[in-house]
Every structure is written in C-alpha cells, then in structure tokens.
Enzyme design. Sequence first.
Site, PDB file in Angstrom:
ATOM      1  CG  HIS A   1     -25.176 -35.210 -17.770  1.00 45.10           C
ATOM      2  ND1 HIS A   1     -24.494 -34.053 -17.441  1.00 45.10           N
ATOM      3  CD2 HIS A   1     -26.474 -34.854 -17.904  1.00 45.10           C
ATOM      4  CE1 HIS A   1     -25.340 -33.045 -17.368  1.00 45.10           C
ATOM      5  NE2 HIS A   1     -26.549 -33.508 -17.659  1.00 45.10           N
TER       6      HIS A   1
ATOM      7  CG  HIS B   1     -30.301 -36.629 -20.003  1.00 43.97           C
ATOM      8  ND1 HIS B   1     -30.956 -36.465 -18.812  1.00 43.97           N
ATOM      9  CD2 HIS B   1     -29.526 -35.525 -20.153  1.00 43.97           C
ATOM     10  CE1 HIS B   1     -30.611 -35.312 -18.256  1.00 43.97           C
ATOM     11  NE2 HIS B   1     -29.737 -34.714 -19.051  1.00 43.97           N
TER      12      HIS B   1
ATOM     13  CB  VAL C   1     -24.777 -31.607 -13.673  1.00 41.13           C
ATOM     14  CG1 VAL C   1     -23.496 -32.208 -13.099  1.00 41.13           C
ATOM     15  CG2 VAL C   1     -25.912 -31.668 -12.649  1.00 41.13           C
TER      16      VAL C   1
ATOM     17  CG  ASN D   1     -30.156 -31.131 -21.983  1.00 41.17           C
ATOM     18  OD1 ASN D   1     -30.713 -31.128 -23.086  1.00 41.17           O
ATOM     19  ND2 ASN D   1     -30.688 -31.706 -20.915  1.00 41.17           N
TER      20      ASN D   1
ATOM     21  CG  ASP E   1     -32.079 -37.775 -13.887  1.00 38.77           C
ATOM     22  OD1 ASP E   1     -31.387 -37.180 -14.728  1.00 38.77           O
ATOM     23  OD2 ASP E   1     -32.732 -37.172 -12.994  1.00 38.77           O
ATOM     24  CB  ILE E   2     -31.802 -37.702  -8.423  1.00 43.51           C
ATOM     25  CG1 ILE E   2     -32.138 -37.913  -6.954  1.00 43.51           C
ATOM     26  CG2 ILE E   2     -31.970 -36.241  -8.820  1.00 43.51           C
ATOM     27  CD1 ILE E   2     -31.145 -37.238  -6.007  1.00 43.51           C
TER      28      ILE E   2
HETATM   29  P1  AMP Z   1     -28.940 -31.557 -17.208  1.00 46.07           P
HETATM   30  O1  AMP Z   1     -30.108 -30.684 -16.813  1.00 46.07           O
HETATM   31  O2  AMP Z   1     -28.947 -32.020 -18.638  1.00 46.07           O
HETATM   32  O3  AMP Z   1     -27.612 -30.960 -16.795  1.00 46.07           O
HETATM   33  O4  AMP Z   1     -29.125 -32.900 -16.383  1.00 46.07           O
HETATM   34  C1  AMP Z   1     -28.744 -33.037 -15.048  1.00 46.07           C
HETATM   35  C2  AMP Z   1     -29.525 -34.197 -14.529  1.00 46.07           C
HETATM   36  O5  AMP Z   1     -28.899 -34.634 -13.330  1.00 46.07           O
HETATM   37  C3  AMP Z   1     -30.965 -33.890 -14.180  1.00 46.07           C
HETATM   38  O6  AMP Z   1     -31.823 -34.724 -14.962  1.00 46.07           O
HETATM   39  C4  AMP Z   1     -31.056 -34.179 -12.690  1.00 46.07           C
HETATM   40  O7  AMP Z   1     -32.278 -34.769 -12.327  1.00 46.07           O
HETATM   41  C5  AMP Z   1     -29.888 -35.123 -12.473  1.00 46.07           C
HETATM   42  N1  AMP Z   1     -29.328 -35.137 -11.141  1.00 46.07           N
HETATM   43  C6  AMP Z   1     -29.043 -34.078 -10.347  1.00 46.07           C
HETATM   44  N2  AMP Z   1     -28.510 -34.489  -9.188  1.00 46.07           N
HETATM   45  C7  AMP Z   1     -28.443 -35.851  -9.247  1.00 46.07           C
HETATM   46  C8  AMP Z   1     -28.012 -36.862  -8.346  1.00 46.07           C
HETATM   47  N3  AMP Z   1     -27.494 -36.568  -7.130  1.00 46.07           N
HETATM   48  N4  AMP Z   1     -28.100 -38.158  -8.738  1.00 46.07           N
HETATM   49  C9  AMP Z   1     -28.646 -38.456  -9.941  1.00 46.07           C
HETATM   50  N5  AMP Z   1     -29.062 -37.559 -10.832  1.00 46.07           N
HETATM   51  C10 AMP Z   1     -28.977 -36.260 -10.490  1.00 46.07           C
END
Ligand code: AMP
Length: 114
Positions: free
Chosen positions: A100, A102, A96, A87, A30-31
């Site tokens: 995914h 976590h 996103v 989520n 995760d970024i």
């Molecule tokens: P959610 O809020 O459950 O949709 O999680 C989306 C996750 O994607 C968040 O924890 C972000 O930090 C992560 N995220 C967003 N952009 C990127 C990226 N380019 N590479 C890795 N993780 C990302």
Amino acid sequence: MTDCLFCKIIAGSIPAGLVYQDDAVVAFKDINPQAPLHVLIVPRKHIPTLNDLDPEDDRLVGSMFRTAAALAKEHGYETRGYRTVFNTNREAGQTVFHIHLHVLAGRGLTWPPG
Ligand code: AMP
Ligand code: ZN
C-alpha cells in the site's frame, strides 16, 4: 487471499472510505490518519511486500504513483506538497502485508521520518 485485510476491503466485505478505484488499484482513507489527508493506494492484486514485485508489476506500481499524484492534486496539495511512502517489513513498520502506498498531506511533514 481470503485472510488479507486489504483484499477484504477491495472485495467490499469490510467497509472503507473509498476515494478512488479502477481496474488496477483501489484507494481509501486510512483508518488512523496521520495527516489531514491520509489515503492508502493498494493494487487489486495481492502482493505482500515490495520484495515480491515482479517485472510484470512495473506498470501497476506506476499507476499507484500516478493515482497518488492525482489524489493529491484533487485535494489541493499538488503545489503545497505531499508524501508518498511504502513501508516494508518490521523495522519500517509494515503491519498489513498487501502493499500500500501511503499518501500524506495537509501539514508540515518532518524529515527524517521517525
Ligand atoms: P503500514 O503500517 O505501512 O502497514 O500501514 C497500514 C495502515 O493501514 C496503517 O496506517 C493503518 O492505520 C491502516 N489500516 C489498518 N486497518 C485499516 C482499515 N480497516 N481501513 C483503513 N486503514 C486501515
Ligand atoms: Zn491482499
């Protein structure tokens, strides 16, 4: 899905810290990590939310959870513990829209979550 961030990561057109991949799933760091271990496990198949799962995806979702357990074990958290979270939609904080899982570990995780 050309407009999906995680499809772009899967395709390699956006860089990510990949930690695992196979025919069905890709896992990357995760970024914006919320714990010492914070990885996301995504299916190669574009599925926007858990609401969009079909019965034919059951095996895929199972492999996402098995990958989570394998990665937690690989990083030494099998016994200490780890959290796996999907989520879904706005009030749960989904940002996103490509499902995914976590995987968080490496610190005490409070319950209930915020
Ligand atoms: P959610 O809020 O459950 O949709 O999680 C989306 C996750 O994607 C968040 O924890 C972000 O930090 C992560 N995220 C967003 N952009 C990127 C990226 N380019 N590479 C890795 N993780 C990302
Ligand atoms: Zn996608």
